[in-house]
Write an enzyme that holds these catalytic residues in place. Sequence first.
Site, PDB file in Angstrom:
ATOM      1  NE  ARG A  28      -2.628   0.885   3.505  1.00  0.00           N
ATOM      2  CZ  ARG A  28      -2.614   2.068   4.118  1.00  0.00           C
ATOM      3  NH1 ARG A  28      -3.113   3.130   3.530  1.00  0.00           N
ATOM      4  NH2 ARG A  28      -2.103   2.184   5.329  1.00  0.00           N
ATOM      5  CE  LYS A  29       6.222   0.369   3.209  1.00  0.00           C
ATOM      6  NZ  LYS A  29       7.605  -0.110   3.468  1.00  0.00           N
ATOM      7  CB  THR A  30       0.252   3.275  -3.903  1.00  0.00           C
ATOM      8  OG1 THR A  30      -0.763   3.405  -2.895  1.00  0.00           O
ATOM      9  CG2 THR A  30       0.396   1.810  -4.265  1.00  0.00           C
TER      10      THR A  30
END
Length: 297
Positions: A141-143
Site C-alpha cells: 500500500r506504499k503507493t
Amino acid sequence: MGAPSEHYEYLLPPSWKGQVMAWLQEDTPSFDYGGFVVGEALREAFLLGKGRQTAILAGKPFFTEVFTQLGCEVEWHMEEGETFEPIKHVATVRGKARHILLGERVALNMLARCSGIATKSRRILDLARANGYKGIIAGTRKTTPGFRLVEKYGMLVGGIDAHRHDLSSMIMLKDNHIWSSGSITNAIKQARKVGGFSLLLDVEVQSEVEADEAIDAGADIIMLDNIEGDQLKDVAARLKEKWTGKRKFLFESSGNITETNLHERAINEIDILSTSVVHQSVQHIDFSLKIQKPKDL
C-alpha cells in the site's frame, strides 16, 4: 511476446474517469498557449515505445480515456500486458492537433509509470518462479496518493497480486496498533468485532512467540517482520507443523526484498512475499507521442 492480460479495465470503479478529468484539469488550469499555436487541424500521432529495455505495456484504458475526453480516437496496435522491444509503434492517436497536445503529457506520464510497474512486477515474479517459489508475489500500500488505482492496475497486468488497496479492504494490524491496544490478542479481538467474518485479518509479529499468540487469537495471515534467512524458514516450518489441523493461516514476509536477495526470501514455507520494490522508485518506460507531418506540407 508475453500473453495478453485479461480485461482488467472491467475492474475499474465508476470514479476512475473522474480521476482522468482531474489530471487534465491539473495540467491545464487556465490558458492553453501551445494549443493556440497549433489550432484545430486534424492530425495523426504515433505512440512509440522507446528506451533501452524490453517492456510490458500497461495502462491502455487510462491512456484511451485521456484522449476520449478530448474528442480524439486511439487505435491500439498491441494488447495490454504484451511485451515489446524498443522502438515499437504501440498506438495511433487521431484528432485535432491542440487536443492531441492537451492530452500528450498526461497520457505519457501515466503510461510510463504504469508500464514500468508492470514490467518490474513481471520481472520479480519470473525471478521468484525461476527460484522454485510457488507462493504469491504481492505489492504493498506504499503507493502514490491520488495515483494508487493506476499503480495497482500495473501490478495486476504484470501478473502479481495487488495486495490490499486501502484501509477498508483488509484489516492489517502492525506494531503501532498492537502497542496502542495493549497486546496482539486484544488488537485481534477488537478488529474482529468490527470487521466481522468478511475481512481477512493480517497481523505483523516480531518473533515466533508473537506469531503463536496471533495464530491462537485467530489471525488469517501472519506477517513475519524482521525475520530473514534460515531463521525465517525455520520459524515458519515449526509454526506450520505445530498448528497443522488446529488453525488455518498464511505466512507473509515483507520488507527489504530486492532482485538481488529474492532467492533468499522466496522459500515455499512462506505463502506471500509482499514488496514495494515493484512500484516504489521503479524505472519508468520511455514513450513518446509524435504528430506526423501531413504529406501536403
